[in-house]
Design an enzyme around this catalytic site. Sequence first.
Site, PDB file in Angstrom:
ATOM      1  N   LYS A  86       0.809  -1.271   0.062  1.00  0.00           N
ATOM      2  CA  LYS A  86       0.051  -0.034   0.071  1.00  0.00           C
ATOM      3  C   LYS A  86       0.972   1.139  -0.041  1.00  0.00           C
ATOM      4  O   LYS A  86       0.610   2.237  -0.721  1.00  0.00           O
ATOM      5  CB  LYS A  86      -1.010   0.098   1.184  1.00  0.00           C
ATOM      6  CG  LYS A  86      -2.235  -0.939   1.095  1.00  0.00           C
ATOM      7  CD  LYS A  86      -2.812  -1.205   2.431  1.00  0.00           C
ATOM      8  CE  LYS A  86      -3.720  -2.334   2.319  1.00  0.00           C
ATOM      9  NZ  LYS A  86      -4.561  -2.724   3.398  1.00  0.00           N
ATOM     10  N   GLN A 104      -4.727  -1.466   9.536  1.00  0.00           N
ATOM     11  CA  GLN A 104      -4.643  -2.808   8.992  1.00  0.00           C
ATOM     12  C   GLN A 104      -5.475  -3.874  10.142  1.00  0.00           C
ATOM     13  O   GLN A 104      -5.104  -3.888  11.130  1.00  0.00           O
ATOM     14  CB  GLN A 104      -3.300  -3.093   8.812  1.00  0.00           C
ATOM     15  CG  GLN A 104      -3.048  -4.497   7.962  1.00  0.00           C
ATOM     16  CD  GLN A 104      -3.521  -4.274   6.620  1.00  0.00           C
ATOM     17  OE1 GLN A 104      -3.552  -3.420   5.943  1.00  0.00           O
ATOM     18  NE2 GLN A 104      -3.930  -5.525   5.987  1.00  0.00           N
ATOM     19  N   ASP A 139     -10.941   3.045   4.111  1.00  0.00           N
ATOM     20  CA  ASP A 139     -11.498   1.490   4.030  1.00  0.00           C
ATOM     21  C   ASP A 139     -13.011   1.417   3.920  1.00  0.00           C
ATOM     22  O   ASP A 139     -13.559   0.632   3.377  1.00  0.00           O
ATOM     23  CB  ASP A 139     -11.266   0.805   5.229  1.00  0.00           C
ATOM     24  CG  ASP A 139      -9.879   0.195   5.024  1.00  0.00           C
ATOM     25  OD1 ASP A 139      -9.390  -0.312   3.935  1.00  0.00           O
ATOM     26  OD2 ASP A 139      -8.973  -0.090   6.230  1.00  0.00           O
TER      27      ASP A 139
END
Length: 289
Positions: free
Chosen positions: A53, A97, A120
């Site tokens: 990422k 995460q 997200d």
Amino acid sequence: MTARIIDGKALSDTVRAEVAERVKALRAQNIHPGLAVVLVGEDPASQVYVRNKAAACEKAGLHSRVIRMGQDSTEAELLDVVQQLNEDPSIHGILVQLPLPGHMNAAKVIEAISAEKDVDGFHISNAGLLMTGKPLFRPCTPYGVMRMLESENVPIRGAEAVVVGASNIVGKPMAMLLLAAGATVTLCNSKTRDLGAQTRRADILVVATGKPGMITADMIKPGAVVIDVGINRLEDGRLVGDVDFEGAREVAGAITPVPGGVGPMTIAMLLVNTVEAAERSAARQQQPL
Ligand code: GUN
């Protein structure tokens, strides 16, 4: 019939190039889109995801900050980090995460992220906005799947779409996006009776179960578009999806491979969400008080 292979890698390159252009336009206004990724603990898969990422950000001209915290950090320490990032104007997107260590309450941590920075799309208010047809952020994987269907010119309005797997991260938001685009959606879960009877009705079949080879050729309607979200590492080291690819490609009209299908799109759409966040933040700043 042999299915057309949907090339997620090539499409993700196109999306990243579009992101790079939008980043350039923002930087011309002195806004440098920034993503913060918080990684708690040493989970090897998470380490790889986070590295990828950050690298994708740098390549598209965004800035990224990776915050690594020890496995035994406390939930309060993590909430403090999230709060600092919420208040940091150089950070437009925040991603914690998952999975988090067992002693932390992931839902509580996600709710602590500012909804305007929740790239997200996991925050409860973003889930609610998506459900009511007014999305702020679309979760990256389903967003990437929609972009794939669009680029393949797959008709969605009026189509029968079947989603297998009802997670908050993929299955549920996928169903909402397909519904909003006019599909008739069936959302299957691990308790679904006669799964094949459901999947055989699908013009568009999206599979996200984490069970390798779960969907076999006989469960697919001839000519269907099959999107395989699964990424499973077999004991022999091979990476495979949730669909038996070799069998399915003889029946489907189009199919995503694993690797090289949905996976690269997920990261590309994270960049899109971060740019969207920065663009909205820029628009807010330009509004007269
Ligand atoms: N872990 C696996 N996939 C994801 C994702 O899309 N977002 C976050 N935050 N964690 C993940």
